[in-house]
Design an enzyme around this catalytic site. Sequence first.
Site, PDB file in Angstrom:
ATOM      1  N   CYS A 138      -3.392  19.799   4.574  1.00  0.00           N
ATOM      2  CA  CYS A 138      -2.614  19.188   3.502  1.00  0.00           C
ATOM      3  C   CYS A 138      -3.473  19.192   2.245  1.00  0.00           C
ATOM      4  CB  CYS A 138      -2.207  17.764   3.878  1.00  0.00           C
ATOM      5  SG  CYS A 138      -1.168  17.023   2.620  1.00  0.00           S
ATOM      6  N   GLY A 139      -3.005  19.896   1.221  1.00  0.00           N
ATOM      7  CA  GLY A 139      -3.797  20.021  -0.005  1.00  0.00           C
ATOM      8  C   GLY A 139      -3.813  18.734  -0.806  1.00  0.00           C
ATOM      9  N   HIS A 140      -2.611  18.159  -1.042  1.00  0.00           N
ATOM     10  CA  HIS A 140      -2.613  16.929  -1.836  1.00  0.00           C
ATOM     11  C   HIS A 140      -3.337  15.831  -1.066  1.00  0.00           C
ATOM     12  CE1 HIS A 140       0.536  14.864   0.564  1.00  0.00           C
ATOM     13  NE2 HIS A 140       0.030  13.801  -0.020  1.00  0.00           N
ATOM     14  N   CYS A 173       2.229  20.664  -4.001  1.00  0.00           N
ATOM     15  CA  CYS A 173       1.950  21.051  -2.615  1.00  0.00           C
ATOM     16  C   CYS A 173       0.763  22.024  -2.553  1.00  0.00           C
ATOM     17  CB  CYS A 173       3.184  21.669  -1.960  1.00  0.00           C
ATOM     18  SG  CYS A 173       2.973  21.851  -0.159  1.00  0.00           S
ATOM     19  N   GLY A 174      -0.366  21.509  -2.091  1.00  0.00           N
ATOM     20  CA  GLY A 174      -1.580  22.341  -2.043  1.00  0.00           C
ATOM     21  C   GLY A 174      -1.449  23.534  -1.117  1.00  0.00           C
ATOM     22  N   THR A 175      -0.879  23.316   0.072  1.00  0.00           N
ATOM     23  CA  THR A 175      -0.742  24.445   0.998  1.00  0.00           C
ATOM     24  C   THR A 175       0.375  25.372   0.516  1.00  0.00           C
ATOM     25  OG1 THR A 175       0.607  23.020   2.431  1.00  0.00           O
ATOM     26  CG2 THR A 175      -1.718  23.287   3.025  1.00  0.00           C
ATOM     27  N   HIS A 224       8.038  24.632   6.374  1.00  0.00           N
ATOM     28  CA  HIS A 224       8.181  24.212   4.976  1.00  0.00           C
ATOM     29  C   HIS A 224       9.011  25.272   4.237  1.00  0.00           C
ATOM     30  CE1 HIS A 224       4.695  21.817   6.121  1.00  0.00           C
ATOM     31  NE2 HIS A 224       4.787  21.134   4.991  1.00  0.00           N
ATOM     32  N   ASP A 273       8.133  17.306  -1.404  1.00  0.00           N
ATOM     33  CA  ASP A 273       6.801  17.028  -1.931  1.00  0.00           C
ATOM     34  C   ASP A 273       6.878  16.726  -3.427  1.00  0.00           C
ATOM     35  OD1 ASP A 273       4.114  16.979  -2.545  1.00  0.00           O
ATOM     36  OD2 ASP A 273       3.627  18.617  -1.182  1.00  0.00           O
TER      37      ASP A 273
HETATM   38  O1  PYC Z   1      -0.172  19.334  -0.436  1.00  0.00           O
HETATM   39  O2  PYC Z   1      -0.374  20.745   1.225  1.00  0.00           O
HETATM   40  C1  PYC Z   1       0.170  19.797   0.679  1.00  0.00           C
HETATM   41  C2  PYC Z   1       1.294  19.126   1.378  1.00  0.00           C
HETATM   42  C3  PYC Z   1       1.875  19.494   2.553  1.00  0.00           C
HETATM   43  C4  PYC Z   1       2.882  18.572   2.811  1.00  0.00           C
HETATM   44  C5  PYC Z   1       2.902  17.672   1.787  1.00  0.00           C
HETATM   45  N1  PYC Z   1       1.923  18.027   0.914  1.00  0.00           N
END
Ligand code: PYC
Length: 315
Positions: free
Chosen positions: A91-93, A241-243, A211, A237
Amino acid sequence: MATAPRIRVIDSHTGGEPTRVVIEGAPDLGLGPLSVRRERLLAEHDAWRRAVACEPRASEVLVGALLVEPFEPGCDLGVIFFNNVGALGMCGHGTLGLVETLRHLGRLQPGTLRIDTPVGVVEAELREDGDAVVTNVPSRRILRHVPLDVPGLGRVHGDVAWGGNGFFLVEDHGLELRPSNLPALLTAAVAIREALNRDGLSATAGIAIDHVELTGPPMDPANDGRNFVLCPGLEWDRSPCGTGTSAKLACLLDEGKLAEGQVWRQESLVGSVFQGWMARRDGILLPHIQGRAHITAEATLILDPTDPFRFGIPR
Ligand code: PYC
């Protein structure tokens, strides 16, 4: 109540998306690779997950972070991210939220952390100015321009990409990515996910595509793109979303639309921005995601034994 189980957490948000880092009261997941311990969390401690991540104690959009001893050599810590329906790969965030939480607790100075996750080792650098940069797991486009017939939308096309979670990225959805359009965006993304499941695309791609990322032009001309990401638990999100941004970078690079080191500014539906770029480490191209989290609460969760919803509202 004095003996009710308690869980201490620090809450933060990254670009509007909440993260809850558990600092006391987590179950013991034993030893072994984090992918195995993630399965143990779901198989043996699912009520605990729901208590932390689900309503009425949390909001369904929240992502929890369970800190564990790392398995991979050379890592400073391990983390398993979980949500309202299960557990994530990366999870990036949430990693940006974890960095800010450790800084808030006085456990992290500017510098770099190596973090073990169920899908590989990532790095997080806290910078002097308070921003952090996550170096994510290797990300790649797996399938390109896949046609998908979606009830209510018609035929759309999408790329399947891995960014630490599995994404289906759709550009020709015909919808404006703005907050007032939220009901239509949710309906479309859910219908796309159902069509993906109907057609068994996860099996074809060899990854769980859980996703859906609708992409489009930015609202702010200073940025490069905007997205709307539907998460596995049917929440969207609030951050870019980092990923999902990692998956987008992998597609852009593959398409020849992004050069190594070139910064891509990714906007979320609420207008928050991550900067992302691809750069090599030991010859491997890795997505880098820059952003900043803010602390919102220090709290103790109380699991009152007489509360019928102490382990969340079943759904
Ligand atoms: O930021 O990767 C992310 C993420 C995945 C699901 C919610 N945020």
